[in-house]
Design an enzyme around this catalytic site. Structure first.
Site, PDB file in Angstrom:
ATOM      1  CB  CYS A   4      -0.919  -0.003   1.224  1.00 36.40           C
ATOM      2  SG  CYS A   4      -1.865   1.517   1.434  1.00 36.40           S
ATOM      3  CB  CYS A  30      -4.912   3.415   3.739  1.00 33.05           C
ATOM      4  SG  CYS A  30      -3.453   2.937   4.698  1.00 33.05           S
ATOM      5  CB  CYS A 126     -42.054   8.926   2.033  1.00 35.08           C
ATOM      6  SG  CYS A 126     -42.749  10.580   1.748  1.00 35.08           S
ATOM      7  CB  CYS A 176     -34.356  31.501   0.288  1.00 38.20           C
ATOM      8  SG  CYS A 176     -33.179  32.011   1.567  1.00 38.20           S
ATOM      9  CB  CYS A 186     -22.952  46.788   8.605  1.00 37.21           C
ATOM     10  SG  CYS A 186     -23.052  46.008   6.982  1.00 37.21           S
TER      11      CYS A 186
END
Length: 236
Positions: A4, A30, A126, A176, A186
């Site tokens: 590896c 890993c 659903c 939204c 601010c």
């Protein structure tokens, strides 16, 4: 056996993972750690090899992650990649699946005639219908106006949130409906959807200018030095 490139251990080839697109190979142990770190940050994992941009296919995560963790991380990735103004959650408490407005409309119009006009949407998980305008279970024989008249009071959960928002002086974005809390800076707020408004009264800002007469800032929100330093700055 195969080495590896991350841990440099000799690993049985059956325990090595090959990444689609680049074919770089690492041991499953890993890769599990690498993918978990990335997914917990809400991003898709890329190949660990230096300068390699190949993404690890999320469908292959199940080779080294529990299915429930894969589902949670898939949701996080979708949330981070879906624009705020496109997000819609199923209003049924036991579902709450995240969808984009476009995909749920495309899914609904194949089974519900007039979905675009009525506002009816069918959850992709659903499969229950709900109203995209009112964000409640679908009111079959009632218009949105009729439903709102017959249900003048919000659900208990919404009442608690609104009460908390009032106490904390949070402000809703008119475009939204995202809840905003001013921590510093601010009173000119630019929501993540792009809408600009006054945090004090909610009035819209147009062309970078307020449409109200509220103060634009407060010293307590923009100065963070020690009390003695703050007083010196004010005196100057």
């Amino acid at each position: 056996m195969e080495t590896c490139a991350i841990c440099f251990e000799e690993i049985d080839v059956a325990r090595m993972f090959s990444i689609d697109g680049c074919l770089h190979r690492y041991c499953i142990s890993c890769m599990k750690q690498h993918v978990e770190v990335k997914l917990l940050s809400g991003i898709v994992a890329q190949c660990p090899h230096e300068d390699c941009k190949s993404e690890v296919n999320i469908d292959s995560y199940e080779q080294f992650l529990a299915p429930n963790l894969v589902a949670v991380m898939s949701q996080r990735i979708k949330e981070s990649s879906t624009p705020v103004t496109e997000k819609v959650y199923c209003p049924y408490p036991k579902c709450s699946t995240l969808m984009s407005k476009k995909e749920v409309f495309e899914y609904t119009k194949t089974s519900y005639v007039g979905a675009g006009r009525s506002g009816a949407r069918k959850c992709m998980k659903c499969h229950y219908y709900f109203c995209i305008n009112c964000m409640v279970p679908w009111h079959y024989k009632m218009s949105c106006e009729e439903y709102k008249k017959s249900h003048p009071y919000p659900p208990k959960e919404d009442q608690l949130l609104n009460s908390l928002a009032t106490t904390k002086k949070w402000r809703n974005c008119e475009k939204c409906n995202h809840m905003v809390e001013l921590v510093e800076g601010c009173y000119h707020i630019t929501c993540r959807c792009g809408y600009e408004f006054c945090y004090t009264c909610g009035a819209e800002w147009k062309n970078k200018k307020p449409t109200c007469s509220c103060p634009i800032w407060d010293e307590r929100n923009i100065i963070h030095e020690q009390p003695g330093e703050v007083q010196a700055i004010i005196d100057e």
